[in-house]
Write a protein that holds these residues in place. Sequence first.
Motif, PDB file in Angstrom:
ATOM      1  N   UNK A  92       0.838  -1.204   0.000  1.00  0.00           N
ATOM      2  CA  UNK A  92       0.000   0.000   0.000  1.00  0.00           C
ATOM      3  C   UNK A  92       0.872   1.253   0.000  1.00  0.00           C
ATOM      4  N   UNK A  93       2.155   1.105   0.357  1.00  0.00           N
ATOM      5  CA  UNK A  93       3.036   2.257   0.520  1.00  0.00           C
ATOM      6  C   UNK A  93       4.136   2.357  -0.537  1.00  0.00           C
ATOM      7  N   UNK A  94       4.271   1.350  -1.381  1.00  0.00           N
ATOM      8  CA  UNK A  94       5.304   1.383  -2.425  1.00  0.00           C
ATOM      9  C   UNK A  94       4.930   0.423  -3.541  1.00  0.00           C
ATOM     10  N   UNK A  95       5.586   0.590  -4.682  1.00  0.00           N
ATOM     11  CA  UNK A  95       5.294  -0.266  -5.837  1.00  0.00           C
ATOM     12  C   UNK A  95       5.857  -1.673  -5.672  1.00  0.00           C
ATOM     13  N   UNK A  96       6.966  -1.780  -4.944  1.00  0.00           N
ATOM     14  CA  UNK A  96       7.616  -3.069  -4.756  1.00  0.00           C
ATOM     15  C   UNK A  96       7.870  -3.292  -3.270  1.00  0.00           C
ATOM     16  N   UNK A  97       8.318  -4.443  -2.898  1.00  0.00           N
ATOM     17  CA  UNK A  97       8.414  -4.810  -1.485  1.00  0.00           C
ATOM     18  C   UNK A  97       9.394  -3.961  -0.686  1.00  0.00           C
ATOM     19  N   UNK A  98      10.507  -3.566  -1.294  1.00  0.00           N
ATOM     20  CA  UNK A  98      11.513  -2.813  -0.551  1.00  0.00           C
ATOM     21  C   UNK A  98      11.564  -1.339  -0.968  1.00  0.00           C
ATOM     22  N   UNK A  99      10.581  -0.889  -1.709  1.00  0.00           N
ATOM     23  CA  UNK A  99      10.562   0.508  -2.149  1.00  0.00           C
ATOM     24  C   UNK A  99       9.926   0.641  -3.510  1.00  0.00           C
ATOM     25  N   UNK A 100      10.327   1.669  -4.219  1.00  0.00           N
ATOM     26  CA  UNK A 100       9.711   1.946  -5.514  1.00  0.00           C
ATOM     27  C   UNK A 100      10.439   1.335  -6.700  1.00  0.00           C
ATOM     28  N   UNK A 101      11.486   0.563  -6.420  1.00  0.00           N
ATOM     29  CA  UNK A 101      12.207  -0.131  -7.488  1.00  0.00           C
ATOM     30  C   UNK A 101      12.264  -1.621  -7.180  1.00  0.00           C
ATOM     31  N   UNK A 102      12.317  -2.420  -8.216  1.00  0.00           N
ATOM     32  CA  UNK A 102      12.450  -3.867  -8.073  1.00  0.00           C
ATOM     33  C   UNK A 102      13.727  -4.180  -7.283  1.00  0.00           C
ATOM     34  N   UNK A 103      13.642  -5.142  -6.370  1.00  0.00           N
ATOM     35  CA  UNK A 103      14.814  -5.528  -5.573  1.00  0.00           C
ATOM     36  C   UNK A 103      14.857  -7.046  -5.446  1.00  0.00           C
ATOM     37  N   UNK A 104      15.864  -7.520  -4.758  1.00  0.00           N
ATOM     38  CA  UNK A 104      16.006  -8.952  -4.508  1.00  0.00           C
ATOM     39  C   UNK A 104      14.795  -9.502  -3.760  1.00  0.00           C
TER      40      UNK A 104
END
Length: 65
Positions: free
Chosen positions: A6-18
């Motif tokens: 609900x707070x970002x596009x991806x799990x660790x922020x707004x960019x794809x990560x591990x």
Amino acid sequence: MNERLAHSDFLAGDRLSLADIAAAPSVHRWFRLPEAGIGLANLSAYAERLADRPGYRRHILDPLS
């Protein structure tokens, strides 16, 4: 995951990560269940964002056999 997304596009922020790479196969499998996604709008949108990525389409969405 639904609340986190609900707070970002991806799990660790707004960019794809591990974190997303590790979670992607489980998310894909979850949405293959008939009752999946009910009441999980953020997770559903996340799955759609993942499906837009070429690597996800090539390695996760392709059938195994």
